[in-house]
Design a protein around this motif. Structure first.
Motif, mmCIF file in Angstrom:
data_model
loop_
_atom_site.group_PDB
_atom_site.id
_atom_site.type_symbol
_atom_site.label_atom_id
_atom_site.label_comp_id
_atom_site.label_asym_id
_atom_site.label_seq_id
_atom_site.Cartn_x
_atom_site.Cartn_y
_atom_site.Cartn_z
ATOM 1 N N VAL A 67 0.833 -1.198 0.000
ATOM 2 C CA VAL A 67 0.000 0.000 0.000
ATOM 3 C C VAL A 67 0.868 1.248 0.000
ATOM 4 O O VAL A 67 0.582 2.224 -0.701
ATOM 5 C CB VAL A 67 -0.974 -0.020 1.199
ATOM 6 C CG1 VAL A 67 -1.622 1.327 1.409
ATOM 7 C CG2 VAL A 67 -2.044 -1.080 0.977
ATOM 8 N N SER A 68 1.953 1.239 0.761
ATOM 9 C CA SER A 68 2.830 2.408 0.783
ATOM 10 C C SER A 68 3.519 2.610 -0.566
ATOM 11 O O SER A 68 3.702 3.752 -1.011
ATOM 12 C CB SER A 68 3.869 2.280 1.895
ATOM 13 O OG SER A 68 4.736 1.194 1.641
ATOM 14 N N LEU A 70 2.199 1.764 -3.480
ATOM 15 C CA LEU A 70 1.147 2.282 -4.353
ATOM 16 C C LEU A 70 0.897 3.762 -4.079
ATOM 17 O O LEU A 70 0.727 4.560 -5.013
ATOM 18 C CB LEU A 70 -0.137 1.475 -4.146
ATOM 19 C CG LEU A 70 -1.339 1.897 -4.985
ATOM 20 C CD1 LEU A 70 -1.049 1.675 -6.458
ATOM 21 C CD2 LEU A 70 -2.567 1.130 -4.564
ATOM 22 N N LEU A 71 0.924 4.138 -2.812
ATOM 23 C CA LEU A 71 0.738 5.544 -2.450
ATOM 24 C C LEU A 71 1.891 6.397 -2.966
ATOM 25 O O LEU A 71 1.673 7.513 -3.459
ATOM 26 C CB LEU A 71 0.606 5.666 -0.934
ATOM 27 C CG LEU A 71 0.298 7.049 -0.371
ATOM 28 C CD1 LEU A 71 -1.053 7.522 -0.920
ATOM 29 C CD2 LEU A 71 0.277 7.016 1.135
ATOM 30 N N ALA A 72 3.104 5.889 -2.890
ATOM 31 C CA ALA A 72 4.259 6.628 -3.402
ATOM 32 C C ALA A 72 4.148 6.833 -4.908
ATOM 33 O O ALA A 72 4.443 7.917 -5.431
ATOM 34 C CB ALA A 72 5.549 5.887 -3.059
ATOM 35 N N ALA A 74 1.347 6.942 -6.634
ATOM 36 C CA ALA A 74 0.247 7.882 -6.875
ATOM 37 C C ALA A 74 0.681 9.318 -6.600
ATOM 38 O O ALA A 74 0.363 10.234 -7.373
ATOM 39 C CB ALA A 74 -0.947 7.504 -6.004
ATOM 40 N N ILE A 75 1.425 9.545 -5.530
ATOM 41 C CA ILE A 75 1.907 10.893 -5.216
ATOM 42 C C ILE A 75 2.880 11.376 -6.283
ATOM 43 O O ILE A 75 2.830 12.536 -6.711
ATOM 44 C CB ILE A 75 2.546 10.911 -3.814
ATOM 45 C CG1 ILE A 75 1.458 10.728 -2.755
ATOM 46 C CG2 ILE A 75 3.320 12.204 -3.573
ATOM 47 C CD1 ILE A 75 1.995 10.536 -1.358
ATOM 48 N N THR A 76 3.759 10.490 -6.740
ATOM 49 C CA THR A 76 4.710 10.864 -7.784
ATOM 50 C C THR A 76 3.980 11.212 -9.080
ATOM 51 O O THR A 76 4.300 12.206 -9.740
ATOM 52 C CB THR A 76 5.696 9.713 -8.030
ATOM 53 O OG1 THR A 76 6.340 9.396 -6.798
ATOM 54 C CG2 THR A 76 6.730 10.085 -9.055
ATOM 55 N N THR A 78 0.931 12.308 -9.394
ATOM 56 C CA THR A 78 0.218 13.572 -9.202
ATOM 57 C C THR A 78 1.172 14.761 -9.309
ATOM 58 O O THR A 78 0.860 15.766 -9.959
ATOM 59 C CB THR A 78 -0.487 13.578 -7.834
ATOM 60 O OG1 THR A 78 -1.334 12.433 -7.749
ATOM 61 C CG2 THR A 78 -1.293 14.837 -7.632
#
Length: 94
Positions: A67-68, A70-72, A74-76, A78
């Motif tokens: 999950v972390s 995937l979040l990284a 997504a933030i990149t 964005t």
């Protein structure tokens, strides 16, 4: 109908050596290995509970890592999209 069709093998055209003859008396018998003297593993309720707890911990840790990641990503993505919009707006004003 359901059997595979094998291609026809052509006959050899050169010199053919006959197959080697194996002497059946030359085969050494296989000696079975003795059973190990270790006791069998017994699963008591406490070890079963420890295995379940360990498995749950592994699943939770692996899930948190995925999950972390995937979040990284997504933030990149964005931030790259925001940078692209800013650069596009700067270039369109010229």
């Amino acid at each position: 109908m359901f059997r595979p069709k094998l291609p026809a093998m052509p006959q050899p055209t050169g010199l053919v050596t006959p197959p080697a003859v194996v002497d059946p008396a030359a085969v050494t018998p296989v000696v079975p290995t003795p059973m190990s003297s270790r006791p069998a593993v017994r699963l008591t309720p406490s070890t079963a509970l420890a295995l379940v707890a360990g498995g749950t911990a592994v699943v939770l840790v692996v899930g948190a890592v995925l999950v972390s990641m995937l979040l990284a990503v997504a933030i990149t993505a964005t931030s790259v999209a925001v940078c692209a919009v800013v650069v596009r707006s700067l270039l369109s004003r010229r």
